[in-house]
Write a protein that holds these residues in place. Structure first.
Motif, PDB file in Angstrom:
ATOM      1  N   LEU A   1       0.887  -1.131  -0.124  1.00  0.00           N
ATOM      2  CA  LEU A   1       0.028  -0.028   0.204  1.00  0.00           C
ATOM      3  C   LEU A   1       0.860   1.254  -0.058  1.00  0.00           C
ATOM      4  O   LEU A   1       0.288   2.272   0.202  1.00  0.00           O
ATOM      5  N   ASP A   2       2.252   0.926   0.013  1.00  0.00           N
ATOM      6  CA  ASP A   2       3.228   2.085  -0.183  1.00  0.00           C
ATOM      7  C   ASP A   2       3.250   3.036   1.247  1.00  0.00           C
ATOM      8  O   ASP A   2       3.253   4.383   1.121  1.00  0.00           O
ATOM      9  N   VAL A   3       3.013   2.384   2.360  1.00  0.00           N
ATOM     10  CA  VAL A   3       2.929   2.927   3.579  1.00  0.00           C
ATOM     11  C   VAL A   3       4.447   3.410   4.128  1.00  0.00           C
ATOM     12  O   VAL A   3       5.170   2.262   3.932  1.00  0.00           O
ATOM     13  N   PRO A   4       4.700   4.408   4.454  1.00  0.00           N
ATOM     14  CA  PRO A   4       5.979   4.683   4.807  1.00  0.00           C
ATOM     15  C   PRO A   4       6.349   3.822   6.164  1.00  0.00           C
ATOM     16  O   PRO A   4       5.730   3.275   6.666  1.00  0.00           O
ATOM     17  N   LYS A   5       7.735   3.889   6.264  1.00  0.00           N
ATOM     18  CA  LYS A   5       8.312   2.823   7.237  1.00  0.00           C
ATOM     19  C   LYS A   5       7.720   3.199   8.680  1.00  0.00           C
ATOM     20  O   LYS A   5       7.485   2.033   9.355  1.00  0.00           O
ATOM     21  N   LYS A   6       7.577   4.370   9.003  1.00  0.00           N
ATOM     22  CA  LYS A   6       6.995   4.613  10.269  1.00  0.00           C
ATOM     23  C   LYS A   6       5.722   4.173  10.326  1.00  0.00           C
ATOM     24  O   LYS A   6       4.944   3.609  11.631  1.00  0.00           O
ATOM     25  N   GLY A   7       4.908   3.922   9.410  1.00  0.00           N
ATOM     26  CA  GLY A   7       3.535   3.289   9.359  1.00  0.00           C
ATOM     27  C   GLY A   7       3.543   2.165   9.641  1.00  0.00           C
ATOM     28  O   GLY A   7       2.762   1.449  10.442  1.00  0.00           O
ATOM     29  N   GLN A   8       4.577   1.241   9.180  1.00  0.00           N
ATOM     30  CA  GLN A   8       4.709  -0.265   9.324  1.00  0.00           C
ATOM     31  C   GLN A   8       5.168  -0.589  10.807  1.00  0.00           C
ATOM     32  O   GLN A   8       4.627  -1.520  11.327  1.00  0.00           O
ATOM     33  N   ILE A   9       6.007   0.534  11.336  1.00  0.00           N
ATOM     34  CA  ILE A   9       6.205   0.219  12.755  1.00  0.00           C
ATOM     35  C   ILE A   9       5.032   0.445  13.463  1.00  0.00           C
ATOM     36  O   ILE A   9       4.939  -0.334  14.441  1.00  0.00           O
ATOM     37  N   ILE A  10       4.457   1.559  13.309  1.00  0.00           N
ATOM     38  CA  ILE A  10       2.953   1.625  14.185  1.00  0.00           C
ATOM     39  C   ILE A  10       2.293   0.458  13.872  1.00  0.00           C
ATOM     40  O   ILE A  10       1.801  -0.074  15.183  1.00  0.00           O
ATOM     41  N   ALA A  11       2.010  -0.051  12.858  1.00  0.00           N
ATOM     42  CA  ALA A  11       1.140  -1.186  12.998  1.00  0.00           C
ATOM     43  C   ALA A  11       1.643  -2.583  13.414  1.00  0.00           C
ATOM     44  O   ALA A  11       1.030  -3.240  14.277  1.00  0.00           O
ATOM     45  N   LEU A  12       3.001  -3.023  13.487  1.00  0.00           N
ATOM     46  CA  LEU A  12       3.799  -3.792  14.264  1.00  0.00           C
ATOM     47  C   LEU A  12       3.482  -3.576  15.740  1.00  0.00           C
ATOM     48  O   LEU A  12       2.901  -4.552  16.583  1.00  0.00           O
ATOM     49  N   ALA A  13       3.682  -2.383  16.173  1.00  0.00           N
ATOM     50  CA  ALA A  13       3.698  -1.989  17.617  1.00  0.00           C
ATOM     51  C   ALA A  13       2.236  -2.431  18.091  1.00  0.00           C
ATOM     52  O   ALA A  13       2.112  -2.774  19.230  1.00  0.00           O
ATOM     53  N   THR A  14       1.431  -2.011  17.183  1.00  0.00           N
ATOM     54  CA  THR A  14      -0.184  -2.181  17.584  1.00  0.00           C
ATOM     55  C   THR A  14      -0.538  -3.493  17.789  1.00  0.00           C
ATOM     56  O   THR A  14      -1.112  -3.967  18.783  1.00  0.00           O
ATOM     57  N   ALA A  15       0.007  -4.283  16.834  1.00  0.00           N
ATOM     58  CA  ALA A  15      -0.373  -5.817  16.868  1.00  0.00           C
ATOM     59  C   ALA A  15       0.289  -6.518  17.921  1.00  0.00           C
ATOM     60  O   ALA A  15      -0.122  -7.516  18.690  1.00  0.00           O
ATOM     61  N   MET A  16       1.488  -6.009  18.533  1.00  0.00           N
ATOM     62  CA  MET A  16       2.187  -6.611  19.493  1.00  0.00           C
ATOM     63  C   MET A  16       1.608  -6.432  20.695  1.00  0.00           C
ATOM     64  O   MET A  16       1.348  -7.197  21.474  1.00  0.00           O
ATOM     65  N   GLN A  17       0.883  -5.128  21.028  1.00  0.00           N
ATOM     66  CA  GLN A  17       0.161  -4.892  22.234  1.00  0.00           C
ATOM     67  C   GLN A  17      -1.335  -5.398  21.855  1.00  0.00           C
ATOM     68  O   GLN A  17      -1.670  -6.012  23.217  1.00  0.00           O
ATOM     69  N   GLU A  18      -1.954  -5.467  21.253  1.00  0.00           N
ATOM     70  CA  GLU A  18      -3.335  -6.096  21.078  1.00  0.00           C
ATOM     71  C   GLU A  18      -3.467  -7.645  21.045  1.00  0.00           C
ATOM     72  O   GLU A  18      -4.200  -8.179  21.740  1.00  0.00           O
TER      73      GLU A  18
END
Length: 376
Positions: free
Chosen positions: A91-108
């Motif tokens: 989806l051409d999401v920048p690197k920071k967006g991918q980090i946000i997604a990973l951190a979210t899934a780790m917490q959830e």
């Protein structure tokens, strides 16, 4: 890039789906409560080591000889992390967006594709069919769930200027908004390790910046020696040599900790009131939540009775900013945790752990913290 997410679904998800109830379809509370030792004090992640271990998993290693600090089931969690990164790249999401997604899934979900959660929450991101995230079947598809998270993130105005925790919270609207911060450093290392396995993925934003090289906040770890490991092995029911309640502890927290310490060595009793833990009646002994309730009652603070309700008491606090007296929660999910203890300062926690075990003090490094609350 659009084909990346679908490709990952075939290569990495199909074996898991074929395994049926073993991994994807029968995730249980016991699985989430496995022996991972990640806590808020994980810091100074060795990115090279993470990359080495991630590569082993992606090359087909079983996970038995792989260790990624913060991931207790890497053979399952790393492929899910790769799906998240792949969806972001497609989806051409920048690197920071991918980090946000990973951190979210780790917490959830701890990067588990859960078949359960608070109310109707499901999957990697604990998305809810009743809140318009899709059908239950769709949400249990890691690629679909990842793409949905990104689409919601990209709609948040100014998300790239937010901290990881702020951006994650803008999407998730969690009752524990600070909890995402604890995963940022590990998420950054995972994203870097995984993205470089895709053509052009190692430089998802087209350039490297100082922000790319380190987390956007410094509140993801603890000071050296504050994870409780310095006390060595702590005999059950005893106070570790050298511990004293920190001088700057809130007076009510000091009273609560002192009272809780007087219950050390008394046996756990599920459903026990903790009103007479040293007495002959087993129901006067403590379980995890009644220990918290009675400790604070003796400090003049009223708490509800169960772990499920105590997680809503007081105010949420980042696990990286704990103070003596804070309640910390583990097992289960962040919205519905199944265990609670009290932070004592100096990297220690007092708890009533489980049947056959006494009230004891443990190092916080042995805790997987789902939530933390300040009740004073």
């Amino acid at each position: 890039m659009k084909g990346l997410a679908a490709g990952i679904g075939v290569v990495f998800l199909s074996p898991i789906l074929i395994a049926g109830t073993g991994m994807m379809l029968a995730s249980s509370a016991d699985a989430v409560q496995s022996s991972g030792s990640f806590s808020s004090c994980l810091s100074d992640i060795d990115s090279d080591k993470v990359a080495e271990q991630v590569t082993k998993i992606l090359d087909g290693a079983s996970g038995k000889d792989v260790h990624v600090e913060g991931l207790d089931l890497p053979a399952e969690q790393v492929p899910n992390a790769q799906t998240i990164v792949a969806a972001g790249l497609s989806l051409d999401v920048p690197k920071k967006g991918q980090i946000i997604a990973l951190a979210t899934a780790m917490q959830e979900s701890r990067l588990r594709n859960l078949a359960y959660g608070d109310r109707d929450s499901l999957g990697l991101f604990q998305q809810r069919p009743s809140q318009g995230w899709g059908s239950a079947e769709q949400i249990r598809d890691p690629t679909y769930a990842s793409e949905q998270f990104y689409r919601h993130l990209l709609k948040v105005s100014g998300w790239q200027q937010m901290t990881v925790a702020q951006a994650a919270q803008a999407v998730q609207k969690s009752g524990l908004p600070d909890a995402y911060a604890q995963w940022e450093e590990l998420a950054t290392a995972l994203q870097a390790a995984i993205a470089k396995t895709f053509p052009g993925g190692g430089d998802a934003d087209g350039k490297h910046t100082d922000q790319d090289k380190k987390p956007s906040t410094s509140t993801t770890g603890c000071a050296p020696g504050q994870d409780g490991s310095g006390f060595g092995r702590i005999p059950e029911g005893s106070v570790p040599k050298g511990y004293s309640i920190p001088k700057d502890a809130h007076p009510r927290a000091r009273k609560a900790i002192t009272w809780a310490m007087r219950q050390l060595g008394t046996l756990y009793q599920w459903g026990g009131s903790c009103t007479n833990s040293h007495g002959p009646d087993p129901m006067g002994r403590c379980d995890c939540s009644s220990l918290m309730q009675q400790a604070y009652a003796h400090a003049g603070v009223t708490l509800t009775r169960t772990t499920y309700t105590q997680v809503n008491e007081g105010n949420a606090v980042s696990p990286s900013q704990l103070e003596p007296g804070d309640l910390i929660f583990s097992r289960g999910t962040a919205a519905r945790p199944e265990h609670v203890g009290m932070y004592m300062g100096k990297g220690l926690v007092i708890e009533a752990p489980r049947t056959t075990k006494p009230v004891r003090i443990t190092p916080i490094k042995d805790w997987t913290i789902l939530a933390a609350r300040r009740v004073i």
